[in-house]
Design a protein around this motif. Structure first.
Motif, PDB file in Angstrom:
ATOM      1  N   ALA A  12       0.827  -1.207   0.000  1.00 47.96           N
ATOM      2  CA  ALA A  12       0.000   0.000   0.000  1.00 47.96           C
ATOM      3  C   ALA A  12       0.860   1.256   0.000  1.00 47.96           C
ATOM      4  N   ALA A  13       1.955   1.232   0.792  1.00 44.21           N
ATOM      5  CA  ALA A  13       2.809   2.423   0.834  1.00 44.21           C
ATOM      6  C   ALA A  13       3.430   2.707  -0.513  1.00 44.21           C
ATOM      7  N   ALA A 131      -5.392  14.930  -8.049  1.00 44.20           N
ATOM      8  CA  ALA A 131      -6.357  15.760  -7.327  1.00 44.20           C
ATOM      9  C   ALA A 131      -7.310  14.904  -6.499  1.00 44.20           C
ATOM     10  N   ALA A 132      -7.686  13.750  -7.030  1.00 41.99           N
ATOM     11  CA  ALA A 132      -8.658  12.885  -6.343  1.00 41.99           C
ATOM     12  C   ALA A 132      -8.077  12.242  -5.098  1.00 41.99           C
ATOM     13  N   THR A 133      -6.747  12.101  -5.020  1.00 37.86           N
ATOM     14  CA  THR A 133      -6.136  11.380  -3.897  1.00 37.86           C
ATOM     15  C   THR A 133      -5.323  12.272  -2.975  1.00 37.86           C
ATOM     16  N   GLU A 139      -5.642   4.246   4.275  1.00 41.69           N
ATOM     17  CA  GLU A 139      -6.722   3.300   4.001  1.00 41.69           C
ATOM     18  C   GLU A 139      -7.657   3.823   2.921  1.00 41.69           C
ATOM     19  N   ASP A 140      -7.978   5.120   2.967  1.00 41.35           N
ATOM     20  CA  ASP A 140      -8.860   5.700   1.951  1.00 41.35           C
ATOM     21  C   ASP A 140      -8.195   5.671   0.580  1.00 41.35           C
ATOM     22  N   TYR A 141      -6.880   5.893   0.564  1.00 41.14           N
ATOM     23  CA  TYR A 141      -6.153   5.867  -0.712  1.00 41.14           C
ATOM     24  C   TYR A 141      -6.211   4.475  -1.339  1.00 41.14           C
ATOM     25  N   LEU A 146      -8.570   0.580  -5.294  1.00 43.27           N
ATOM     26  CA  LEU A 146      -9.333  -0.639  -5.548  1.00 43.27           C
ATOM     27  C   LEU A 146     -10.579  -0.337  -6.374  1.00 43.27           C
ATOM     28  N   LYS A 147     -11.243   0.776  -6.071  1.00 42.40           N
ATOM     29  CA  LYS A 147     -12.457   1.141  -6.798  1.00 42.40           C
ATOM     30  C   LYS A 147     -12.145   1.550  -8.236  1.00 42.40           C
TER      31      LYS A 147
END
Length: 261
Positions: A12-13, A131-133, A139-141, A146-147
């Motif tokens: 994830a990192a 911009a979205a991230t 966790e949200d990232y 995933l989405k």
């Protein structure tokens, strides 16, 4: 898809990359943000409110394009210049369409800014993904990645959007089209698991297999791997990442140059 022992959180990192805007807390407990140069925020809530401003969004686009952020005063001047340009365009039409030197210079700058904004409006662009991230926690990232990931299965090519009917057909296709093969295949105890993990890196993390470089989309990372000769994966130096898919003791016994601790 088959179960994979190594969870997505293990890399994830890696997904975050170094390109997020920097935030810091000063000694006097004030908050600062990369997209608001020269400004401080008294609380974290004020800084998060800044994330929804036009100044923040505009400076994110500049950061992605490799440009320094504008101060609030510079941004407001840019907005005022847009109003002047509109007035100048109207005046130019009255003169028969001829522009002065200053008007041509401003028109070039306006086209450049418009290009950046158009890229940001494309949901698959680097600017839009950045911009979205920009304000997301770990966790949200990961949930966002995933989405955003396209659906894939063991028949999906790691290096293009080609889809084969089976894992075996996919491996044959990747060997034929990209020169890709799984290293030490005779000692690989979970071929399906290894391929699925590699697909997670590419399709979800957008991580290049040879360099571990992170990109903003699966299309971008696949194009990079094809263009840079990165259609490969190496077990040497990556034993901790890939070792669970191999019989490492058997590999060491069969190869006198390989050591297993």
């Amino acid at each position: 898809p088959p179960a994979v022992a190594c969870p997505l959180a293990a890399f994830a990192a890696m997904l975050r990359g170094p390109s997020r805007p920097m935030e810091e807390v000063t000694e006097d407990k004030a908050f600062r943000c990369y997209t608001a140069p020269g400004e401080t925020f008294a609380t974290e809530a004020e800084m998060k409110a800044h994330y929804h401003t036009e100044l923040h969004r505009f400076n994110l686009k500049r950061k992605v394009a490799g440009l320094a952020p504008l101060t609030r005063a510079q941004f407001e001047e840019r907005e005022a210049r847009g109003v002047r340009e509109a007035a100048a365009a109207a005046a130019s039409q009255q003169r028969g369409g001829k522009l002065s030197t200053a008007e041509r210079r401003e028109a070039r700058e306006a086209r450049r800014e418009a290009k950046l904004e158009a890229q940001a409006r494309n949901p698959r662009s680097k600017a839009a993904q950045h911009a979205a991230t920009s304000g997301l926690g770990e966790e949200d990232y990961l949930s966002h990645k995933l989405k955003q990931a396209p659906a894939f299965d063991l028949g999906c090519d790691l290096f293009s959007r080609h889809k084969s009917e089976s894992l075996e057909a996919n491996l044959a296709h990747m060997a034929r089209e990209h020169g890709f093969y799984l290293p030490y295949l005779d000692y690989c105890t979970d071929v399906a698991g290894l391929v699925h993990y590699l697909q997670q890196k590419v399709y979800i993390g957008n991580v290049a297999l040879a360099s571990d470089r992170t990109f903003h989309s699966v299309e971008a990372v696949q194009a990079h791997m094809r263009a840079k000769g990165g259609c490969r994966v190496s077990l040497e130096g990556s034993e901790e990442e890939y070792g669970e898919y191999y019989d490492m003791q058997g590999l060491a016994a069969g190869s006198p140059l390989w050591e297993v601790e």
